[in-house]
Design an enzyme around this catalytic site. Structure first.
Site, PDB file in Angstrom:
ATOM      1  NE  ARG A  67      -5.280  -0.025  13.113  1.00 12.18           N
ATOM      2  CZ  ARG A  67      -4.438   0.121  11.984  1.00 12.18           C
ATOM      3  NH1 ARG A  67      -3.298   0.267  11.939  1.00 12.18           N
ATOM      4  NH2 ARG A  67      -5.250   0.091  10.974  1.00 12.18           N
ATOM      5  CG  ASP A  85       0.550  -0.150   9.317  1.00 14.27           C
ATOM      6  OD1 ASP A  85       0.139   1.067  10.341  1.00 14.27           O
ATOM      7  OD2 ASP A  85       0.972   0.345   8.236  1.00 14.27           O
ATOM      8  CB  SER A 107       4.845   9.640  11.742  1.00 14.00           C
ATOM      9  OG  SER A 107       4.040   9.769  10.335  1.00 14.00           O
ATOM     10  NE  ARG A 114      -2.672  -1.930   8.646  1.00 14.63           N
ATOM     11  CZ  ARG A 114      -2.537  -2.213   7.325  1.00 14.63           C
ATOM     12  NH1 ARG A 114      -2.680  -3.290   6.897  1.00 14.63           N
ATOM     13  NH2 ARG A 114      -2.134  -1.477   6.480  1.00 14.63           N
ATOM     14  NE  ARG A 129       6.001   6.540   1.079  1.00 15.74           N
ATOM     15  CZ  ARG A 129       5.008   6.155   1.855  1.00 15.74           C
ATOM     16  NH1 ARG A 129       4.068   5.622   1.613  1.00 15.74           N
ATOM     17  NH2 ARG A 129       5.350   6.858   3.124  1.00 15.74           N
ATOM     18  NE  ARG A 175      -6.056   8.126  11.210  1.00 18.71           N
ATOM     19  CZ  ARG A 175      -5.209   7.461  10.367  1.00 18.71           C
ATOM     20  NH1 ARG A 175      -5.603   6.930   8.990  1.00 18.71           N
ATOM     21  NH2 ARG A 175      -3.983   6.972  10.477  1.00 18.71           N
ATOM     22  CD  GLN A 214       0.120   8.000   7.240  1.00 19.35           C
ATOM     23  OE1 GLN A 214      -0.213   9.083   7.905  1.00 19.35           O
ATOM     24  NE2 GLN A 214      -0.327   7.175   6.961  1.00 19.35           N
ATOM     25  CE  LYS A 233      -2.954   0.788   3.512  1.00 21.48           C
ATOM     26  NZ  LYS A 233      -2.909   2.082   4.328  1.00 21.48           N
ATOM     27  CB  SER A 234       3.861   2.265   1.943  1.00 22.25           C
ATOM     28  OG  SER A 234       3.221   2.077   3.205  1.00 22.25           O
TER      29      SER A 234
HETATM   30  C1  S3P Z   1       2.175   4.792   6.334  1.00 24.20           C
HETATM   31  C2  S3P Z   1       2.871   4.968   7.380  1.00 24.20           C
HETATM   32  C3  S3P Z   1       2.271   4.685   9.055  1.00 24.20           C
HETATM   33  C4  S3P Z   1       1.587   3.636   8.563  1.00 24.20           C
HETATM   34  C5  S3P Z   1       0.415   3.766   7.468  1.00 24.20           C
HETATM   35  C6  S3P Z   1       1.146   3.852   5.989  1.00 24.20           C
HETATM   36  C7  S3P Z   1       2.768   5.273   5.111  1.00 24.20           C
HETATM   37  O1  S3P Z   1       1.759   5.806   9.491  1.00 24.20           O
HETATM   38  O2  S3P Z   1       0.690   3.345   9.788  1.00 24.20           O
HETATM   39  O3  S3P Z   1      -0.508   2.738   7.547  1.00 24.20           O
HETATM   40  O4  S3P Z   1       2.524   4.754   4.077  1.00 24.20           O
HETATM   41  O5  S3P Z   1       3.833   6.192   5.005  1.00 24.20           O
HETATM   42  P1  S3P Z   1       2.389   6.991  10.213  1.00 24.20           P
HETATM   43  O6  S3P Z   1       3.146   7.432   9.638  1.00 24.20           O
HETATM   44  O7  S3P Z   1       1.208   7.580  10.896  1.00 24.20           O
HETATM   45  O8  S3P Z   1       2.992   6.100  11.418  1.00 24.20           O
END
Ligand code: S3P
Length: 436
Positions: free
Chosen positions: A348, A317, A169, A389, A28, A124, A171, A23-24
């Site tokens: 969670r 995750d 993080s 999840r 990207r 969020r 993100q 997914k990540s």
């Molecule tokens: C992700 C970073 C993580 C993860 C999310 C995907 C990403 O979040 O929990 O499912 O793709 O950069 P955080 O950056 O909030 O930890």
């Protein structure tokens, strides 16, 4: 109408399988190829609701993205400054990754934009990205609760910053990196605990200039990225449901092929190995800017452990399904310093604690973690609170439950793992889908 799963006691799961794309890396690849020069073909893109939200947003921003007959996607890059304004809201659905990464990217554009999402995403925290982006000079406004909608207006200049991460993080880090692509100055990010580095890897793969030394990431100005084809490996976070399902099954063996094994994503594997899991990696190779391999898992007797802090970021995750492993282990498992789990698609720590208690697994919730005592799942009805999840974790718990487990609110499984239901059913889980 709400979707639900009912899982009845099953013998075990087994087989030789692949899981959908990471997914990540999928997010990207869509983002970075859209702002590169040239044409890039993506193989293995995760066709989940989250990634399709990102894809749709780039189409709205004027990027041509087409699906080919062999299920690859072609992205016609517009270059760093070629995106087009839209008057419509950009809808990220349930996807925190889309919203946080795009806020950084859009901060550098010459037009207004508005990022929105679903009910869960609207709750969020977004101040974590708006704060560093404002330090860079971005004009970004949140709701009075510091949540979405995120309104972004153009500014004359995005400045480079030296930023010490307050939360571990990827993100937040990636949002800053994407904004810094629109700056003519260097940006330095100081990480306490390294988080997934797919953004850095892919930018360098496309000709960018990001240097990582120790815990410092330096983003050097570059006036263009150049499109390349990208192959996306299977998602380790999805594979983990199958891995734990196999470990807790009796007399089971599973082979999962072509899974991404970036060391900043495999904390969950390390934790399971510490618990006594039989997990072997074979056929390891580099694959574009990432590492992939096949994973061989065998049923194992697990033991409770104190989870080391060093694995938290790289297993972030995976905790819901790791808690199911802990509930099946002998003795106690303790997790501390993981408050971030309260800010995911659901809280969670709380949703897992409630679900485990419902199934008569003893646990003690703390502000930043949980202690779980191994026991026997007795069945029950669990609300996933729309968190993919949580839903998949309790579906896997159904393997070892004495009585059926019903999981409510399962529709969002498709945000990360479309095909989970059919795959896990084919592997032997006695699962039915229905409506409430
Ligand atoms: C992700 C970073 C993580 C993860 C999310 C995907 C990403 O979040 O929990 O499912 O793709 O950069 P955080 O950056 O909030 O930890």
């Amino acid at each position: 109408m709400l979707e639900k799963y009912t899982v009845n006691p099953s013998v075990n799961i087994s087989g030789s399988i692949c899981v959908p794309g990471d997914k990540s890396i999928s997010h990207r690849s869509l983002i970075l190829l859209s702002i590169s020069n040239g044409i890039g073909v993506i193989s293995g893109l995760l066709e989940s609701d989250d990634c399709m939200a990102t894809l749709k947003i780039f189409k709205m921003l004027g990027v041509t993205i087409t699906k080919n007959i062999n299920n690859t996607y072609t992205v016609h890059g517009k270059g760093l400054n070629g995106l087009k304004k839209t008057n419509n809201d950009l809808d990220c659905g349930n996807s925190g990754t889309s919203m946080r990464l795009l806020a950084g990217l859009l901060a550098g554009q010459k037009f207004n934009s508005s990022l929105v999402g679903d009910e869960s995403l609207f709750k969020r925290p977004m101040e974590r990205i708006s704060s560093p982006l404002k330090m860079m000079g971005a004009n970004i406004t949140l709701s009075k609760n510091n949540t979405a909608p995120i309104l972004i207006k153009p500014v004359k200049k995005i400045s480079g910053i030296d930023y010490k991460m307050k939360i571990d993080s990827a993100q937040i880090k990636s949002s800053i990196i994407l904004a810094s692509l629109y700056s003519s100055e260097e940006t330095n990010i100081y990480e306490n605990m390294p988080t997934r580095d797919h953004t850095e890897n892919m930018i360098n793969f496309l000709g960018g200039n990001i240097i990582k030394s120790e815990n410092i990431i330096t983003i050097n100005p570059k006036n263009k990225l150049v499109s390349k084809d990208i192959d996306i490996p299977g998602d380790i976070s999805s594979a983990m449901f199958i891995i734990v399902g196999c470990l807790i099954s009796k007399e089971s063996e599973v082979l999962i092929k072509n899974v991404g094994l970036n060391k900043l994503r495999t904390g969950g594997i390390q934790i399971l190995k510490m618990m006594g899991a039989s997990i072997k990696i074979i056929n390891k190779k580099t694959y574009g800017p990432e590492i992939v391999g096949d994973i061989v898992v065998k049923s194992s007797l697990l033991e409770g452990i104190d989870i080391p802090d060093k694995y938290i970021a790289s297993a972030i995750d995976e905790f819901p399904i790791l808690f199911i492993a802990a509930a099946n282990a002998s003795g106690k498992t303790l997790l501390k310093n993981a408050k971030e789990l309260r800010f995911k698609e659901s809280d969670r720590l709380l949703t897992m604690s409630n679900g485990l208690s419902e199934c008569n697994i003893r646990n003690r919730l703390t502000e930043d973690g949980i202690e779980i005592e191994g026991g026997n799942f007795t069945g029950g009805t669990i609300d996933s609170y729309g968190d993919h999840r949580i839903a998949m974790s309790f579906a896997i718990a159904g393997l070892i439950s004495k009585k059926p487990i019903t999981i409510l609110n399962t529709k969002n499984v498709s945000t990360s793992f479309p095909g989970f239901y059919n795959l896990i059913k084919d592997m032997g889980l006695n699962i039915e889908r229905g409506n409430v």
